[in-house]
Structures are given as structure tokens and as C-alpha cells.
Design a protein around this motif. Structure first.
Motif, PDB file in Angstrom:
ATOM      1  N   HIS A  48       0.776  -1.353  -0.115  1.00 19.23           N
ATOM      2  CA  HIS A  48       0.141   0.419   0.019  1.00 19.23           C
ATOM      3  C   HIS A  48       0.809   1.038  -0.055  1.00 19.23           C
ATOM      4  O   HIS A  48       0.664   2.004  -0.105  1.00 19.23           O
ATOM      5  CB  HIS A  48      -0.981  -0.408   0.835  1.00 19.23           C
ATOM      6  N   ARG A  49       1.754   1.294   0.979  1.00 21.87           N
ATOM      7  CA  ARG A  49       3.031   2.364   0.354  1.00 21.87           C
ATOM      8  C   ARG A  49       3.410   2.537  -0.891  1.00 21.87           C
ATOM      9  O   ARG A  49       3.525   3.558  -1.276  1.00 21.87           O
ATOM     10  CB  ARG A  49       4.208   2.463   1.857  1.00 21.87           C
ATOM     11  N   ARG A  50       3.909   1.243  -1.031  1.00 18.96           N
ATOM     12  CA  ARG A  50       4.524   1.234  -2.974  1.00 18.96           C
ATOM     13  C   ARG A  50       3.672   1.664  -3.455  1.00 18.96           C
ATOM     14  O   ARG A  50       4.436   2.870  -4.518  1.00 18.96           O
ATOM     15  CB  ARG A  50       5.345   0.390  -3.333  1.00 18.96           C
ATOM     16  N   LEU A  51       2.571   2.087  -3.559  1.00 28.36           N
ATOM     17  CA  LEU A  51       1.444   2.179  -4.066  1.00 28.36           C
ATOM     18  C   LEU A  51       1.040   3.856  -4.455  1.00 28.36           C
ATOM     19  O   LEU A  51       0.891   3.826  -5.048  1.00 28.36           O
ATOM     20  CB  LEU A  51       0.170   1.548  -4.555  1.00 28.36           C
ATOM     21  N   ALA A  52       1.156   3.581  -3.005  1.00 28.01           N
ATOM     22  CA  ALA A  52       1.096   5.541  -2.802  1.00 28.01           C
ATOM     23  C   ALA A  52       1.847   6.280  -3.513  1.00 28.01           C
ATOM     24  O   ALA A  52       1.874   7.431  -3.521  1.00 28.01           O
ATOM     25  CB  ALA A  52       1.168   5.572  -1.525  1.00 28.01           C
ATOM     26  N   ARG A  53       3.026   5.503  -3.310  1.00 26.77           N
ATOM     27  CA  ARG A  53       4.213   6.777  -3.814  1.00 26.77           C
ATOM     28  C   ARG A  53       4.217   6.608  -5.304  1.00 26.77           C
ATOM     29  O   ARG A  53       4.630   7.866  -5.619  1.00 26.77           O
ATOM     30  CB  ARG A  53       5.240   6.016  -3.213  1.00 26.77           C
TER      31      ARG A  53
END
Length: 377
Positions: free
Chosen positions: A181-186
């Protein structure tokens, strides 16, 4: 909202004795609550009573039972992965809404896959992003994959995790070992608050009983297809407008509401006998708890969609479902327009993988018979 019946009404519709009614309640087949007008009396969920009455009237012939299992009917495949129980989504005995308060998709995969540790969905950066590259890259893995038969659950999960990592990269997740989810947000240029909402959405979408795409993945798994091929079968089924494409229809509804106003848009859609996307769900007659949980995490709700929700409730009485909530998330965070489908695909791929392993371990093939109604020689 669900209709509730008195004891006398339930007994009359079922044509059973009180002891039988109480047995249905104790087995969880009929929901019961205290009568709000008189707490000494009980009320019984009308939808559950109607379903049981239909089964009793239909009889128990093999063809009748099989046909009733196709569309929102009786359970047809034994599974320990997830269920919808009295309006609550349950992942292996855990409430999915409670889980989404803190869990990552990787931790949710550990729950659904019955693994001791969170899994990792690492993959290299993708040179092309979007729905078509997601299909293409998953298809490449499927073409190279090893058949599933005879392999351990750990080996199957490892292959599935690799395929999910490739899928995540194709829809925009940046490279790395952080939670997806953090990689997608970035990749989507979203702040920490938005990343938390994405995390919650992915967990809530991870599984949902034997929905159409999950059933397709299980059918593929029952033939011994590779995990990537099974996930591809699920992705292809998800792409239909009656499944993962529903949020796209909500986005179109929002466009209409922005131009013409929410009330006029609802009247126009209903006036043309078009089903209203994003509202109501057969498994959640009192409201989709996934939508409630996701909407609670979105601070800046889009005003157009807020007015659309109010107008839809006034016109139909139906509450927002997860497809509507994904549209709200997309517009509020400024995500790519096809983000609802991408989030649905990434989250649900974890559930597909769980069902693939369960189906392979069962050792059975899914091969129903057709009820032929054509001409004979």
C-alpha cells in the motif's frame, strides 16, 4: 433494510413447528433479534426465512440443489477462507472490518493463506502501467508457470506472491520491500493519509466468498493450472462490468451528477431502467460494512458523491456499497480513474491465491453438468 417477522409469521411462511424454527436460529440459518416494540418477544430475518422456504418448496433433487447454488444460492463449495455471516465479512474467523483497522495486505495474506508470517509482494518496476500491461505480464507468468498438482502449499503460495508482486508493479506500485500500500501510494503520489486509506481498501477487498472471479480461479486451479494462470482467470472474470467494472459505472454516474445534479441523475438512470451502480448488495441487506469502514477513513469526501449518496438513499433506500466507496476514494485522493479496478484486482488477488491453494489441496476437479434443453437426434 431487512424486513423482520414475528414468530407467528415466520412459522406460517416456513410451515414448521416452533422447535424447528429455534433449531434454524441456533444453527445460524435464520437471524434473530429482540422485538424493538416488546423486547420479551423475538423477530426473525425475513430474507433468511424466505431462502429456507424456497429450499423446502424446491425439494432436494440433485438438479434443483445444483441450480440453486449458481446465483446467490446455497453454498456449493466447502471453504474455510471467508464467508458473509449476518452482514459481517469474516476472514478465517476474523472480522474483516476489524482487521482493516491495522493490518496490511501482506498480513491479511498470512491470515487467508494460513501462513505463519506476513508474505512479501516484491517485484521489479514495470516499464508499462495500466490494465493491459497487468493482463500481459500476468499472462507471461502464466505461460511460464509450473502446474500446481502435487506441490506443497508453501510452494504454491510463493508462486502466487511473485505473481501478485508483478500485478502490483503493473498497476503503479513502486519497487521495494515496503508494504504494497505504501509503494502504491508512492507510485500514485499520495500522502501518508491516503496510503492508510489504500491499505484499508486492499484489506477489505482481499476476499469475498465464492464471487465470480474467485470461482473462476478455483475452476482453473481444479485442473492443475499454475498459480499465475489461476490468478489470470480471476483477473479476466473481474474485468466484467457486473463485477470489478462496477466502480467504473459509479464514476460515470458521478460525472453525470457533476453536470446535471444528483437528483436529476438518479431520476434519469432509474427512469431508463438502468441499475444504479454503487448502491445495495444482496449479501448486505442492511448495508455493506466494507463501504462504511472505507468511507470512515476518507477525510475529504467528494461533494458530488456525497450528494449522490443522499439522493440514491432517498430514491431507493439502498446504502452505498464497496464500489461506491472505491469511487469516493479515487476522486478524493485524485487517483487514476481506473484505480478502483486496480485496487480491486490487487486486493482480491490475495483471496484468489488462498482459494487456489485450498482447491489444489482438496484434490477435486470442478466440472458441473449442463441441463440440456435443446433438440435430440
Amino acid at each position: 433494510m431487512s424486513e423482520w417477522l414475528s414468530r407467528e409469521e415466520a412459522l406460517e411462511r416456513l410451515k414448521v413447528r416452533p422447535q424447528t424454527l429455534y433449531a434454524y436460529v441456533s444453527r445460524g440459518r435464520i437471524g434473530m433479534r429482540p422485538d424493538r416494540a416488546d423486547p420479551r418477544r423475538s423477530q426473525y430475518r425475513a430474507d433468511d426465512v424466505a431462502a429456507l422456504a424456497t429450499r423446502r418448496a424446491r425439494g432436494r433433487s440433485p438438479s434443483a440443489i445444483a441450480e440453486s447454488a449458481i446465483a446467490w444460492g446455497e453454498p456449493s463449495i466447502a471453504t474455510a477462507i471467508s464467508t458473509v455471516w449476518h452482514g459481517r465479512l469474516v476472514y478465517r474467523g476474523r472480522d474483516a472490518v476489524a482487521l482493516c483497522e491495522h493490518a496490511t495486505l501482506e498480513e491479511t495474506a498470512a491470515v487467508l493463506w494460513a501462513r505463519p508470517e506476513p508474505v512479501s509482494f516484491e517485484a521489479q518496476a514495470s516499464s508499462q502501467l495500466g490494465r493491459a500491461p497487468a493482463f500481459a505480464q500476468l499472462a507471461t507468468l502464466a505461460g511460464q508457470g509450473r502446474p500446481s498438482l502435487g506441490r506443497s502449499a508453501a510452494s504454491l503460495c510463493a508462486d502466487a506472491a511473485r505473481a501478485i508482486g508483478v500485478l502490483a508493479s503493473a498497476i503503479g506500485a513502486s519497487p521495494g520491500s515496503d508494504p504494497v500500500h505504501r509503494r502504491l501510494a508512492r507510485g500514485w503520489s499520495v500522502d501518508d493519509g491516503g496510503a492508510e486509506a489504500i491499505r484499508r481498501a486492499l484489506v477489505l477487498l482481499a476476499d469475498h466468498e465464492l464471487n465470480a472471479s474467485t470461482f473462476a480461479a478455483r475452476v482453473a486451479a481444479s485442473t492443475g493450472a499454475s498459480p499465475a494462470a489461476c490468478l489470470l482467470a480471476g483477473l479476466a472474470t473481474l474485468s466484467g462490468p457486473r463485477h470489478g467494472g462496477a466502480s467504473e459505472a459509479v464514476m460515470q454516474l458521478a460525472d453525470d451528477a457533476a453536470r446535471h445534479g444528483a437528483d436529476a441523475t438518479i431520476r434519469r438512470w432509474l427512469g431508463h431502467d438502468r441499475p444504479l451502480p454503487g448502491f445495495g448488495h444482496p449479501l448486505y441487506p442492511e448495508g455493506d460494512p466494507r463501504a462504511t469502514a472505507l468511507l470512515a477513513a476518507i477525510d475529504d469526501t467528494d461533494e458530488t458523491l456525497r450528494s449522490l449518496e443522499t439522493a440514491a438513499m432517498a430514491a431507493t433506500g439502498a446504502s452505498a456499497n464497496i464500489d461506491f466507496a472505491l469511487a469516493v476514494l479515487t476522486r478524493s485522493l485524485g487517483l487514476p480513474r481506473d484505480a478502483p479496478f486496480h485496487l480491486f484486482a490487487l486486493g482480491r488477488s490475495v483471496g484468489w491465491a488462498a482459494h487456489v491453494v485450498e482447491q489444489i489441496v482438496s484434490g477435486s476437479i470442478i466440472r458441473p453438468r449442463g441441463r440440456y434443453e435443446g433438440l435430440l437426434p
